[in-house]
Design a protein around this motif. Structure first.
Motif, PDB file in Angstrom:
ATOM      1  N   VAL A 298      20.468 -14.737   6.565  1.00  0.00           N
ATOM      2  CA  VAL A 298      19.954 -14.065   5.550  1.00  0.00           C
ATOM      3  C   VAL A 298      20.675 -14.088   4.383  1.00  0.00           C
ATOM      4  CG1 VAL A 298      18.508 -12.018   4.825  1.00  0.00           C
ATOM      5  CG2 VAL A 298      18.417 -13.007   7.376  1.00  0.00           C
ATOM      6  N   MET A 299      20.420 -14.728   3.309  1.00  0.00           N
ATOM      7  CA  MET A 299      21.014 -14.790   1.941  1.00  0.00           C
ATOM      8  C   MET A 299      20.120 -14.291   0.817  1.00  0.00           C
ATOM      9  SD  MET A 299      23.225 -18.490   2.417  1.00  0.00           S
ATOM     10  CE  MET A 299      23.862 -18.278   0.910  1.00  0.00           C
ATOM     11  N   TYR A 300      20.614 -13.505  -0.123  1.00  0.00           N
ATOM     12  CA  TYR A 300      19.977 -13.434  -1.334  1.00  0.00           C
ATOM     13  C   TYR A 300      20.984 -13.813  -2.394  1.00  0.00           C
ATOM     14  CZ  TYR A 300      17.675  -9.948   1.625  1.00  0.00           C
ATOM     15  OH  TYR A 300      16.754  -9.433   2.599  1.00  0.00           O
ATOM     16  N   VAL A 301      20.320 -14.517  -3.223  1.00  0.00           N
ATOM     17  CA  VAL A 301      20.864 -15.251  -4.304  1.00  0.00           C
ATOM     18  C   VAL A 301      20.191 -14.898  -5.925  1.00  0.00           C
ATOM     19  CG1 VAL A 301      21.548 -17.326  -5.522  1.00  0.00           C
ATOM     20  CG2 VAL A 301      21.854 -17.132  -3.066  1.00  0.00           C
ATOM     21  N   GLY A 302      21.105 -14.511  -6.866  1.00  0.00           N
ATOM     22  CA  GLY A 302      20.616 -14.318  -8.011  1.00  0.00           C
ATOM     23  C   GLY A 302      20.904 -15.569  -9.002  1.00  0.00           C
ATOM     24  N   SER A 303      19.850 -15.893  -9.774  1.00  0.00           N
ATOM     25  CA  SER A 303      20.048 -17.333 -10.651  1.00  0.00           C
ATOM     26  C   SER A 303      19.686 -16.961 -12.107  1.00  0.00           C
ATOM     27  CB  SER A 303      19.571 -18.552 -10.040  1.00  0.00           C
ATOM     28  OG  SER A 303      18.019 -18.376 -10.121  1.00  0.00           O
ATOM     29  N   GLY A 328      15.738 -16.702 -10.980  1.00  0.00           N
ATOM     30  CA  GLY A 328      15.379 -15.239 -10.702  1.00  0.00           C
ATOM     31  C   GLY A 328      16.298 -14.863  -9.343  1.00  0.00           C
ATOM     32  N   PHE A 329      15.310 -14.235  -8.440  1.00  0.00           N
ATOM     33  CA  PHE A 329      15.918 -13.627  -7.354  1.00  0.00           C
ATOM     34  C   PHE A 329      15.509 -14.587  -6.049  1.00  0.00           C
ATOM     35  CE2 PHE A 329      15.628 -10.968  -3.579  1.00  0.00           C
ATOM     36  CZ  PHE A 329      16.814 -10.250  -3.330  1.00  0.00           C
ATOM     37  N   SER A 340      13.336 -19.057  -0.808  1.00  0.00           N
ATOM     38  CA  SER A 340      12.021 -18.699  -1.425  1.00  0.00           C
ATOM     39  C   SER A 340      12.271 -17.950  -2.802  1.00  0.00           C
ATOM     40  CB  SER A 340      11.132 -17.821  -0.398  1.00  0.00           C
ATOM     41  OG  SER A 340      10.996 -18.569   0.636  1.00  0.00           O
ATOM     42  N   LEU A 341      11.556 -18.178  -3.798  1.00  0.00           N
ATOM     43  CA  LEU A 341      11.695 -17.496  -4.940  1.00  0.00           C
ATOM     44  C   LEU A 341      10.685 -15.865  -4.761  1.00  0.00           C
ATOM     45  CD1 LEU A 341      12.378 -17.165  -7.913  1.00  0.00           C
ATOM     46  CD2 LEU A 341      10.252 -18.120  -8.591  1.00  0.00           C
ATOM     47  N   GLN A 361       8.320 -20.297 -13.931  1.00  0.00           N
ATOM     48  CA  GLN A 361       8.356 -18.988 -12.887  1.00  0.00           C
ATOM     49  C   GLN A 361       9.557 -18.286 -13.018  1.00  0.00           C
ATOM     50  OE1 GLN A 361       6.039 -19.467  -9.209  1.00  0.00           O
ATOM     51  NE2 GLN A 361       5.664 -21.394  -9.803  1.00  0.00           N
ATOM     52  N   SER A 362       9.514 -17.146 -13.076  1.00  0.00           N
ATOM     53  CA  SER A 362      10.946 -16.367 -13.104  1.00  0.00           C
ATOM     54  C   SER A 362      10.359 -15.097 -12.313  1.00  0.00           C
ATOM     55  CB  SER A 362      11.280 -16.141 -14.674  1.00  0.00           C
ATOM     56  OG  SER A 362      12.334 -15.188 -14.395  1.00  0.00           O
ATOM     57  N   SER A 363      11.287 -14.499 -11.389  1.00  0.00           N
ATOM     58  CA  SER A 363      11.445 -13.319 -10.787  1.00  0.00           C
ATOM     59  C   SER A 363      11.462 -12.273 -11.751  1.00  0.00           C
ATOM     60  CB  SER A 363      12.615 -13.013  -9.827  1.00  0.00           C
ATOM     61  OG  SER A 363      12.696 -14.106  -8.760  1.00  0.00           O
ATOM     62  N   PHE A 364      10.649 -11.381 -11.481  1.00  0.00           N
ATOM     63  CA  PHE A 364      10.394  -9.926 -12.491  1.00  0.00           C
ATOM     64  C   PHE A 364       9.824 -10.618 -13.759  1.00  0.00           C
ATOM     65  CE2 PHE A 364      13.995  -9.097  -9.347  1.00  0.00           C
ATOM     66  CZ  PHE A 364      13.251  -8.048  -8.936  1.00  0.00           C
ATOM     67  N   GLY A 365       9.533 -11.812 -13.957  1.00  0.00           N
ATOM     68  CA  GLY A 365       8.986 -12.197 -15.489  1.00  0.00           C
ATOM     69  C   GLY A 365      10.101 -12.352 -16.315  1.00  0.00           C
ATOM     70  N   SER A 366      11.423 -12.207 -15.831  1.00  0.00           N
ATOM     71  CA  SER A 366      12.498 -12.298 -16.535  1.00  0.00           C
ATOM     72  C   SER A 366      12.601 -13.491 -17.485  1.00  0.00           C
ATOM     73  CB  SER A 366      13.877 -12.178 -15.806  1.00  0.00           C
ATOM     74  OG  SER A 366      14.966 -12.213 -16.716  1.00  0.00           O
TER      75      SER A 366
END
Length: 994
Positions: A298-303, A328-329, A340-341, A361-366
């Motif tokens: 399990v990995m979490y990545v910010g871009s 995003g995330f 997965s985004l 598309q962007s996580s958090f609408g960032s």
């Protein structure tokens, strides 16, 4: 960044009076005039009309235009920063142009970047039977600032911009392994980080598709090192990456994670954001990689967004292009094979871009992505993320998910979400009672009272709301010792703040009461109520801080840190910490000394005195530079002395200009700031010039003596013209014209006596104490017909007009050959090519012929001209390189051309030298071109250097041994059989020619 001259002058005068106390470092003359460069990567700034401008400013400004790296994606409020500090507005159509890389198109489809990468790999695999030998490091691996050019007054060894650090928790005196990620220089490892004599560094990322590094994570439970490529710091040279690499043998070998994703179509307010299938991170920057401690799959990545491509005069463009993945995330449950985004929204950055590149598309609408991700130390399913603010000028701050990313709650508001430069960096740490403490540092691009950066804390992040965070900065401001952390990544004297670029927060494992924050250097208060505040440390949970920017040494002066902070790790089991900045890496000794008694000698009273005493109550006893052996400087170009082919000068990002007389190891810095172009007088190499950024340049009549630089660019700075970030500038190579220097803004500017009379300039225009626009400091004049000197404007036609203020169409290249005294070639970023046959005539009598509009100029591609090399034997004959991609100019293909001018007709011909088939020059930008006396051509690009041997139409990789790195400029000395490459992240390299 340079310090305002008025500030320097005042301190210079006051400190001259106090020189008699050599043991008080802040009283030394060295401190008055020793100015280490501050932040400044390539910058793009915006006016209130949504048009990009350079940071030239207006007449009357009293500072050199030496800027911080600007957040390229926006400054929403346009009245809160000076003209030199404004960043790009991501909603403005003008900012979406890729400038040099796209012109005349509006953007570069990402498939072209991928094709270019694959083309480089293909041509490299074909071998190079016509190669020219082996590249060797020309240096430096030890880049030394002399004491007179540092803030603290002590000499300093530097390296290029460090963006990431990772440490093996098993670090001990026997073996302490630390990995460094450099902005353009890849991943390096040392196993002796605790050595007082300097670490031994090994470059370990040679197989990467890019050496722009954004983050490093070492998972000690599995012994796996992860490297995220692409730099997320939002400057104009924060290069985009190609995903994530992992190593299970400490960096000796690597595999690239597949990182595939499938994102469905999603509606936006301006139409549907297209579906995306492919690698999740190509063309983006990786800001964070977090591994679930209970399940390594399990990995979490910010871009975040990033740019692509630099040239010697400017940087890349905004990364809004068809075919790029969302940002995003991201989450993977299979070890990085698929991602997965998470928490995605369709956003509309600009509906008018070709291929709907602005609908994405962007996580958090960032608007820019996610720059920080961490897991709760007690619950692996509790995730924290910090996105930049959203497209609707809301949100940002810090968010929490209690269900592994399925749902989210904002727990810390952004300081000002209307500024899409707002960045909330954070760190979490366990405390007693099963609670999680979180420290947050938040700031943006504004230094208005309401936006000054601040530090916060909550002791229950798992249940926190915005109201439950304590404003630690407010506590300090209400105390008797204010100004400890307020505005920690901004300085009013230099016109802006830059938390979007250098804002880091770190609490070391097992030490919940210890927290470090890093920002930008406080130029105006260093040596006064603080020591610069590049990095601050608290040992009482953020209630008070001490300044760790300088150590306790007083003889002859304290060792100091470089401005612009990006990364921190602490040595396990000690109080020793390693810091990464624009000036590489340093380590503190782990012991602290109270030097608050020095405050009494700084002329302080009241609250300022008490603040100084607090900040200096525990400074590092000693600061070690760990930069020896890290050859990661980001060069823009190199110049060679006519009398010694081993005598080089070169300008670097935020580390000034260096020189060597042949050493491949040690190069001394000869002037601070952001280094752009440089040059030597053709008959007397003791006469030099250097450039900073914008239109600021200096001359030196005394062999590069660091104390003898004088300002010569006041006439250019005072003009209304704009220029590229590092404008082209050359010394005339002909001995008869040896005093002439030519600089390109919108016009070509010329001095014929090295900027003016030496005695007058040295008496009235010394670099350290003179306003940049001081009348009489330089005698540059525009050359050309009166009213028609602007080569980018309508006087020379209605096509290929320059938007120089938007970093498109400024003068991009200037070249002369020593074969005559009068021929000058000039090019613009929009593909205009000029020749003057009387460049040494009276300024108003100089004329230009535009070559690309002559009858036979039917196949010139009309793109950014990145380089010109004039035939030494025939001044009417030259080789010209073009940036961008042939695909963007259908019917006008080509990257390298032979251009011949016939003055009798007049006419000019363009002959493409790209070749055909599998050995043709690939469809990617050419960054510069030079030609050997035997007819061989060399062209630099984003991955290295290609060669076309005389008599052959094949392009091959030029030599072996050059690391994969962007090469911004080439300098050739045929008589000495030397070719030099200025790389953007791996210093300077030399190829000895056959």
């Amino acid at each position: 960044m340079k310090i305002p001259h008025s500030f320097i002058r005042n301190r210079f005068v006051s400190q001259l009076r106090l020189m008699k106390n050599p043991n008080s470092f802040n009283l030394r003359i060295a401190s008055a005039i020793t100015l280490m460069s501050g932040a400044a990567a390539l910058a793009f700034v915006a006016t209130s009309n949504n048009i990009l401008t350079t940071g030239n400013g207006s007449p009357g400004t009293a500072t050199h235009r030496l800027m911080k790296p600007q957040a390229q994606y926006g400054l929403a409020s346009r009245n809160e920063a000076s003209d030199k500090e404004r960043a790009e507005d991501p909603t403005a159509a003008a900012t979406q142009h890729y400038s040099n890389r796209a012109y005349p198109a509006t953007d570069v489809p990402f498939r072209l970047t991928v094709n270019a990468k694959n083309a480089w790999a293909r041509i490299k695999s074909q071998g190079n039977s016509n190669a020219a030998g082996t590249w060797t490091l020309a240096g430096p691996s030890t880049a030394n600032f002399p004491a007179i050019l540092t803030f603290s007054g002590a000499a300093y060894t530097t390296s290029g911009r460090v963006t990431a650090l990772a440490i093996d928790p098993a670090c001990s005196n026997r073996r302490c392994t630390v990995w460094v990620g450099a902005a353009g220089g890849g991943v390096w490892r040392t196993d002796n980080a605790l050595s007082g004599s300097g670490a031994n560094w090994t470059f370990v990322s040679g197989i990467f598709a890019t050496n722009a590094i954004g983050t490093l994570t070492y998972d000690s439970s599995t012994g796996t090192l992860y490297a995220g490529t692409g730099e997320p710091n939002a400057s104009g040279d924060s290069e985009a990456g190609f995903g994530i690499y992992k190593s299970t043998d400490r960096g000796n070998s690597w595999v690239q994670l597949a990182a595939n994703t499938s994102v469905p179509l999603m509606p936006t307010t301006c139409g549907d954001a297209p579906a995306y299938n492919g690698p999740a991170f190509n063309g983006r920057a990786i800001s964070s990689i977090v591994i679930d401690p209970t399940n390594p799959n399990v990995m979490y990545v910010g871009s975040t967004r990033a740019v692509r491509g630099v040239a010697s005069v400017t940087g890349g463009g905004v990364s809004l292009a068809p075919g790029l993945p969302p940002f995003g995330f991201w989450k993977s449950t299979d070890g990085g094979a698929n991602f997965s985004l998470i928490n995605a929204e369709g956003i509309c950055l600009n509906a008018g871009l070709a291929g709907d590149a602005g609908r994405i598309q962007s996580s958090f609408g960032s608007i820019r992505g996610v720059h920080d991700v961490e897991l709760d130390p007690y619950a692996a399913t509790m995730v924290y993320a910090a996105p930049f603010p959203a497209i609707d000028a809301t949100r940002g701050g810090v968010w929490r998910s209690t269900d592994a990313g399925a749902t989210w709650t904002q727990i810390k508001n952004a300081l000002n979400p209307a500024l899409n430069t707002d960045r909330a960096s954070f760190s979490v740490t366990p405390i007693a009672g099963g609670l999680t403490r979180m420290y947050v540092g938040d700031g943006n691009s504004s230094i208005s009272t309401a936006n000054q950066a601040r530090v916060y804390r909550t002791d229950d992040a798992a249940h926190a709301t915005n109201a439950s965070f304590t404003d630690l900065t407010a506590v300090q401001q209400a105390s008797s010792a204010p100004n400890q952390t307020i505005n920690y990544c901004g300085d009013p004297a230099v016109g802006g703040a830059q938390c979007w670029y250098d804002n880091t927060v770190y609490s070391p494992p097992g030490k919940p009461n210890v927290v470090y924050i890093g920002g930008s250097y406080s130029y105006t208060t260093a040596g006064g109520r603080n020591n610069g505040r590049a990095f601050l440390r608290s040992s009482d949970a953020g209630l008070t801080f001490t300044d760790v920017t300088r150590d306790a040494v007083t003889n002859p002066a304290p060792n100091g840190m470089h401005p612009d902070s990006h990364a921190i790790v602490e040595i396990p089991g000690t109080d020793s910490a390693i810091f990464g900045s624009d000036g590489g890496v340093v380590r503190t000794s782990g012991t602290f000394t109270d030097i608050s008694s020095q405050c009494a000698g700084r002329g302080l009273t009241g609250a300022n005195l008490l603040t100084c005493q607090q900040l200096l109550s525990a400074v590092p006893s000693f600061i070690y530079s760990l930069n020896k052996g890290l050859s990661t400087l980001q060069f823009q170009s190199l110049s060679v002395a006519a009398d010694n082919p081993k005598h080089l000068q070169g300008g670097t990002q935020d580390n000034g200009t260096f020189e060597t007389y042949g050493s491949a190891v040690t190069w001394p810095q000869i002037i601070y700031g952001d280094g752009g172009q440089s040059g030597f007088n053709a008959t007397n190499s003791s006469l030099r010039f250097n450039t900073f950024t914008g239109q600021a340049n200096d001359a030196n009549f005394q062999n590069g003596d660091p104390s003898k630089w004088v300002i010569i660019s006041a006439p250019i700075i005072s003009s209304p013209e704009s220029a590229f970030f590092y404008p082209p500038i050359i010394a005339d190579p002909h001995p008869t014209n040896a005093g002439s220097i030519y600089q390109g803004s919108q016009s070509v500017w010329r001095t014929q006596d090295w900027g003016g009379n030496q005695a007058t300039l040295e008496a009235n225009c010394p670099e350290f104490t003179t306003p940049a626009n001081q009348p009489g400091c330089g005698d540059f004049v525009q050359i050309g017909p009166p009213g028609s000197t602007d080569l980018t404007g309508p006087a020379y036609g209605g096509d290929r007009l320059g938007a120089c203020a938007a970093q498109v169409g400024c003068v991009a290249a200037i070249e002369r050959a020593p074969s005559d005294t009068s021929t000058l070639w000039v090019a613009t970023g929009t593909g205009r090519l000029f020749i003057s046959k009387n460049a040494n005539a009276a300024a108003g009598s100089v004329t230009y012929t535009r070559l690309d509009t002559l009858p036979s100029a039917t196949n010139d591609p009309g793109r950014f001209i990145s380089g010109i090399y004039v035939d030494p034997a025939n001044p009417n004959h030259a080789w010209v390189s073009y940036g961008s991609y042939s695909t963007l100019t259908p019917g006008f293909a080509g990257h390298v051309f032979e251009v011949t001018f016939n003055p009798a007709t007049p006419d000019a011909t363009w002959t493409s030298l790209d070749g055909s088939g599998s050995t043709a020059f690939p469809d990617f930008p050419a960054n510069d071109v030079v030609r050997d006396s035997n007819g061989d051509l060399y062209v630099s690009n984003d991955w290295g250097v290609l060669k076309r041997a005389n008599g052959s139409s094949d392009w091959v990789v030029a030599g072996t041994g050059l690391p994969m790195v962007e090469v911004a400029g080439l300098t050739i000395v045929p008589s000495a059989r030397k070719l030099y490459a200025a790389t953007h992240g791996r210093s300077a390299w030399l190829l000895t020619l056959p």
